[in-house]
Design a protein around this motif. Structure first.
Motif, mmCIF file in Angstrom:
data_model
loop_
_atom_site.group_PDB
_atom_site.id
_atom_site.type_symbol
_atom_site.label_atom_id
_atom_site.label_comp_id
_atom_site.label_asym_id
_atom_site.label_seq_id
_atom_site.Cartn_x
_atom_site.Cartn_y
_atom_site.Cartn_z
ATOM 1 N N ASN A 21 0.857 -1.190 0.000
ATOM 2 C CA ASN A 21 0.000 0.000 0.000
ATOM 3 C C ASN A 21 0.895 1.242 0.000
ATOM 4 N N GLN A 22 1.576 1.416 -1.128
ATOM 5 C CA GLN A 22 2.569 2.478 -1.291
ATOM 6 C C GLN A 22 2.382 3.134 -2.661
ATOM 7 N N ASP A 181 -6.777 6.366 3.586
ATOM 8 C CA ASP A 181 -5.671 6.351 4.534
ATOM 9 C C ASP A 181 -4.609 7.318 4.014
ATOM 10 N N LYS A 182 -3.454 7.317 4.636
ATOM 11 C CA LYS A 182 -2.425 8.294 4.259
ATOM 12 C C LYS A 182 -1.462 7.772 3.198
ATOM 13 N N ALA A 183 -1.686 6.541 2.724
ATOM 14 C CA ALA A 183 -0.741 5.935 1.784
ATOM 15 C C ALA A 183 -0.828 6.546 0.388
ATOM 16 N N GLY A 184 -2.042 7.029 0.013
ATOM 17 C CA GLY A 184 -2.181 7.698 -1.274
ATOM 18 C C GLY A 184 -2.483 6.800 -2.446
ATOM 19 N N VAL A 185 -2.805 5.529 -2.192
ATOM 20 C CA VAL A 185 -3.158 4.616 -3.292
ATOM 21 C C VAL A 185 -4.660 4.695 -3.545
ATOM 22 N N ASP A 245 -6.547 -6.651 1.125
ATOM 23 C CA ASP A 245 -6.483 -6.937 -0.307
ATOM 24 C C ASP A 245 -5.071 -6.684 -0.822
ATOM 25 N N PHE A 246 -4.410 -5.643 -0.310
ATOM 26 C CA PHE A 246 -3.029 -5.362 -0.719
ATOM 27 C C PHE A 246 -2.113 -6.541 -0.387
#
Length: 257
Positions: A21-22, A181-185, A245-246
């Motif tokens: 998740n990146q 979330d904060k991951a941006g995906v 899921d990631f």
């Protein structure tokens, strides 16, 4: 592979979520298509098509999605709302696997009618008051094919749960739109559906990994399997089960578990 305890499994899966998740995940995944847009409605439409096309080779899925966006002047919301008949002529040769121009023209017709009434595609999934995702998806299916000229052949591209479909592509699209979330995906641009209500997208890769970790007993990869898997993931994180899921996708597709 068997991990000794649920807490160990949660730690392992959380580490895999962190790994995949990146932002680096985006460019090789169909989610890269809506990420080229900033306008909410463009993100929705680009994401919807990219998700619907998401079966088979990921490189081809991404290529065909960008091809369609280009045919829509890289302005899909404006195109859906305000196209002229002659604008549709450029779409007649578009094809991705079994998705052809007949299907595409109906999708655009639906999107035009929808966006004339609503500001967001979220409304198409939140018309029923029920929180249960199975009912939401059945109502969406009825709504999507409610136009008079809905071709019978197009129905296979948005299968409802009661037909035995896992609804993987719709569940993936909903993950993109709802999870925040904060991951941006994932985009997290929808507010009326909670992340806790989402169902994990499941295909053969994800099902294989889930069975290896003994998260899933069901043999068929169908709606019941998606619910069974999601119910297990809720024991790891009841508020955001679909973040896993990631992990499942990364282990299945990237690491070939």
């Amino acid at each position: 592979m068997k991990i000794d305890s649920k807490s160990s499994l949660k730690d392992f899966f959380d580490s895999k979520v962190q790994q995949y998740n990146q932002p680096s995940f985006i460019k090789e995944d169909p989610i890269c298509v809506p990420h080229t847009f900033t306008k909410k409605q463009d993100i929705e439409i680009a994401g919807f098509f990219a998700a619907i096309f998401a079966w088979g080779n990921r490189t081809t899925i991404i290529q065909k999605s960008f091809e369609l966006m280009k045919l829509m002047d890289n302005n899909p919301h404006e195109f859906c709302l305000h196209h002229q008949d002659q604008d549709l002529k450029r779409l007649v040769h578009f094809k991705h696997r079994t998705f052809n121009a007949t299907d595409l023209l109906y999708f655009i017709s639906f999107l035009q009618q929808h966006y004339k009434k609503y500001d967001s595609l979220e409304a198409a999934f939140t018309i029923p008051k029920e929180k249960e995702m199975e009912i939401r998806l059945m109502r969406f299916h009825e709504y999507f094919f409610s136009l008079e000229d809905a071709p019978a052949r197009t129905r296979k591209h948005i299968a409802p749960p009661y037909k035995g479909s896992s609804c993987k592509r719709l569940n993936m699209f909903l993950r993109w739109m709802v999870r925040k979330d904060k991951a941006g995906v994932d985009f997290g641009i929808w507010q009326k559906i909670n992340a806790s209500e989402l169902i994990c997208p499941i295909d053969l890769h994800v099902a294989r990994v889930a069975k290896r970790f003994q998260l899933l007993d069901r043999k068929q990869t169908d709606w019941q399997a998606a619910v069974e898997l999601t119910n297990y993931l809720k024991t790891l994180d009841p508020k955001d089960p679909v973040k896993y899921d990631f992990a499942l996708f990364g282990l299945g597709v990237m690491e070939k578990y």
